[in-house]
Design a protein around this motif. Structure first.
Motif, PDB file in Angstrom:
ATOM      1  N   PRO A 163       0.834  -1.204   0.000  1.00  0.00           N
ATOM      2  CA  PRO A 163       0.000   0.000   0.000  1.00  0.00           C
ATOM      3  C   PRO A 163       0.876   1.263   0.000  1.00  0.00           C
ATOM      4  O   PRO A 163       2.032   1.230   0.426  1.00  0.00           O
ATOM      5  CB  PRO A 163      -0.806  -0.120   1.293  1.00  0.00           C
ATOM      6  N   PHE A 164       0.289   2.365  -0.489  1.00  0.00           N
ATOM      7  CA  PHE A 164       1.004   3.637  -0.510  1.00  0.00           C
ATOM      8  C   PHE A 164       1.499   3.942   0.897  1.00  0.00           C
ATOM      9  O   PHE A 164       0.770   3.822   1.866  1.00  0.00           O
ATOM     10  CB  PHE A 164       0.069   4.754  -0.998  1.00  0.00           C
ATOM     11  N   GLY A 165       2.769   4.315   1.012  1.00  0.00           N
ATOM     12  CA  GLY A 165       3.371   4.575   2.316  1.00  0.00           C
ATOM     13  C   GLY A 165       4.314   3.466   2.747  1.00  0.00           C
ATOM     14  O   GLY A 165       5.082   3.626   3.688  1.00  0.00           O
TER      15      GLY A 165
ATOM     16  N   ASP B  75       9.114   8.949   2.584  1.00  0.00           N
ATOM     17  CA  ASP B  75       8.597  10.024   1.723  1.00  0.00           C
ATOM     18  C   ASP B  75       7.091   9.881   1.528  1.00  0.00           C
ATOM     19  O   ASP B  75       6.346  10.857   1.610  1.00  0.00           O
ATOM     20  CB  ASP B  75       9.303  10.009   0.362  1.00  0.00           C
ATOM     21  N   GLU B  76       6.632   8.664   1.250  1.00  0.00           N
ATOM     22  CA  GLU B  76       5.204   8.430   1.078  1.00  0.00           C
ATOM     23  C   GLU B  76       4.464   8.510   2.414  1.00  0.00           C
ATOM     24  O   GLU B  76       3.317   8.955   2.464  1.00  0.00           O
ATOM     25  CB  GLU B  76       4.955   7.071   0.414  1.00  0.00           C
TER      26      GLU B  76
ATOM     27  N   ASN C  50      -3.271  16.570  -5.666  1.00  0.00           N
ATOM     28  CA  ASN C  50      -2.985  16.730  -7.093  1.00  0.00           C
ATOM     29  C   ASN C  50      -2.571  18.159  -7.427  1.00  0.00           C
ATOM     30  O   ASN C  50      -1.654  18.371  -8.224  1.00  0.00           O
ATOM     31  CB  ASN C  50      -4.189  16.291  -7.930  1.00  0.00           C
ATOM     32  N   ASN C  51      -3.220  19.147  -6.813  1.00  0.00           N
ATOM     33  CA  ASN C  51      -2.866  20.555  -7.056  1.00  0.00           C
ATOM     34  C   ASN C  51      -1.479  20.894  -6.527  1.00  0.00           C
ATOM     35  O   ASN C  51      -0.842  21.822  -7.020  1.00  0.00           O
ATOM     36  CB  ASN C  51      -3.894  21.493  -6.429  1.00  0.00           C
ATOM     37  N   HIS C  52      -1.023  20.167  -5.511  1.00  0.00           N
ATOM     38  CA  HIS C  52       0.306  20.398  -4.953  1.00  0.00           C
ATOM     39  C   HIS C  52       1.376  19.515  -5.613  1.00  0.00           C
ATOM     40  O   HIS C  52       2.512  19.445  -5.134  1.00  0.00           O
ATOM     41  CB  HIS C  52       0.293  20.196  -3.432  1.00  0.00           C
ATOM     42  N   GLY C  53       1.001  18.837  -6.686  1.00  0.00           N
ATOM     43  CA  GLY C  53       1.966  18.045  -7.454  1.00  0.00           C
ATOM     44  C   GLY C  53       2.431  16.780  -6.766  1.00  0.00           C
ATOM     45  O   GLY C  53       3.484  16.236  -7.123  1.00  0.00           O
ATOM     46  N   ILE C  54       1.689  16.307  -5.790  1.00  0.00           N
ATOM     47  CA  ILE C  54       2.079  15.078  -5.094  1.00  0.00           C
ATOM     48  C   ILE C  54       1.607  13.890  -5.931  1.00  0.00           C
ATOM     49  O   ILE C  54       0.434  13.780  -6.274  1.00  0.00           O
ATOM     50  CB  ILE C  54       1.484  15.042  -3.672  1.00  0.00           C
ATOM     51  N   LYS C  55       2.522  13.037  -6.273  1.00  0.00           N
ATOM     52  CA  LYS C  55       2.249  11.891  -7.148  1.00  0.00           C
ATOM     53  C   LYS C  55       2.411  10.595  -6.370  1.00  0.00           C
ATOM     54  O   LYS C  55       3.113  10.531  -5.365  1.00  0.00           O
ATOM     55  CB  LYS C  55       3.212  11.871  -8.339  1.00  0.00           C
ATOM     56  N   LYS C  56       1.769   9.570  -6.858  1.00  0.00           N
ATOM     57  CA  LYS C  56       1.974   8.229  -6.313  1.00  0.00           C
ATOM     58  C   LYS C  56       2.479   7.340  -7.427  1.00  0.00           C
ATOM     59  O   LYS C  56       2.145   7.530  -8.597  1.00  0.00           O
ATOM     60  CB  LYS C  56       0.681   7.682  -5.699  1.00  0.00           C
ATOM     61  N   LYS C  57       3.298   6.381  -7.056  1.00  0.00           N
ATOM     62  CA  LYS C  57       3.777   5.431  -8.053  1.00  0.00           C
ATOM     63  C   LYS C  57       2.641   4.474  -8.389  1.00  0.00           C
ATOM     64  O   LYS C  57       2.038   3.898  -7.477  1.00  0.00           O
ATOM     65  CB  LYS C  57       4.960   4.622  -7.503  1.00  0.00           C
TER      66      LYS C  57
ATOM     67  N   MET D 102      -2.549   5.431 -13.293  1.00  0.00           N
ATOM     68  CA  MET D 102      -2.526   6.849 -12.931  1.00  0.00           C
ATOM     69  C   MET D 102      -1.594   7.111 -11.749  1.00  0.00           C
ATOM     70  O   MET D 102      -1.529   6.322 -10.819  1.00  0.00           O
ATOM     71  CB  MET D 102      -3.944   7.314 -12.596  1.00  0.00           C
ATOM     72  N   ASP D 103      -0.911   8.244 -11.825  1.00  0.00           N
ATOM     73  CA  ASP D 103      -0.033   8.633 -10.724  1.00  0.00           C
ATOM     74  C   ASP D 103      -0.654   9.738  -9.876  1.00  0.00           C
ATOM     75  O   ASP D 103      -0.029  10.255  -8.964  1.00  0.00           O
ATOM     76  CB  ASP D 103       1.345   9.047 -11.242  1.00  0.00           C
TER      77      ASP D 103
END
Length: 198
Positions: free
Chosen positions: A69-71, A89-90, A116-123, A130-131
């Motif tokens: 999972p993310f993180g 980081d995650e 998304n507005n702050h440019g934070i992406k996920k792998k 989608m990132d």
């Protein structure tokens, strides 16, 4: 294989094996039916063993899913199973998501938009492409006990769809097991409780 004229036509790509019994005779059809019953029994046995193995893995606190999972990231520490390890980081993003949800009265859509507005992406993981974050992704994160160091077993189960020929779909289950994980928590219990209370 040369087939007699009374043999049924097989669809393209089908395999016909001639042995002691020809498949188009009564005895051949009976043998095929018996073989199908044993194949189904074996399939059920494999499924039961797989589920028992996953349940045992969860009881021991090991990650039971595919992608981490993310993180977190999956690492091989030389044990029988790969283990979850915090990706710092995650994890910072995970903590921010929980803070916004639990303490800043933001919903999952507002959080996804903010990320998304702050440019934070996920792998992208697994089949995902989608990132960016969606409200569904955020909501699944907020309800996932892995973030408090727990492993859940049975949160989702596969059910056969009535009226179909064995088609299945995944449904959420209210009653599921929860075990202490072998991994570190990212979210503290108080933040988790505040998020679940909403």
């Amino acid at each position: 294989v040369d087939l007699p004229s009374d043999a049924p036509r097989l669809r393209r790509g089908a395999v016909l094996r001639e042995g002691r019994h020809r498949l188009w005779t009564s005895m051949g059809k009976a043998m095929l039916s018996i073989a199908a019953v044993f194949a189904e029994m074996e399939r059920d046995n494999i499924r039961t063993q797989t589920m028992s193995g996953r349940e045992e893995k969860a009881r021991k606190g090991y990650w039971n899913g595919g992608q981490a999972p993310f993180g977190y990231r999956l690492v091989d520490k030389g044990n029988k199973f790969k283990e979850l390890e915090v990706d710092e980081d995650e994890a910072k993003v995970v903590r921010r998501i929980f803070e916004m949800y639990a303490y800043e009265n933001k919903g999952s859509m507002a959080i996804a938009t903010w990320l998304n507005n702050h440019g934070i992406k996920k792998k992208p993981r697994g089949n995902a492409r989608m990132d960016t974050f969606s409200s569904g992704t955020v909501q699944r994160m907020i309800t996932n006990p892995v973030y408090i160091g727990k492993i859940a077993y049975g949160r989702r189960r596969t059910e056969t769809i009535e009226g179909t020929r064995g088609e299945t779909h995944v449904v959420k289950s209210d009653g599921y097991e929860m075990h202490d994980g072998q991994h570190d928590a990212i979210i503290d219990d108080a933040t988790w409780a505040a998020a679940q209370a909403l």
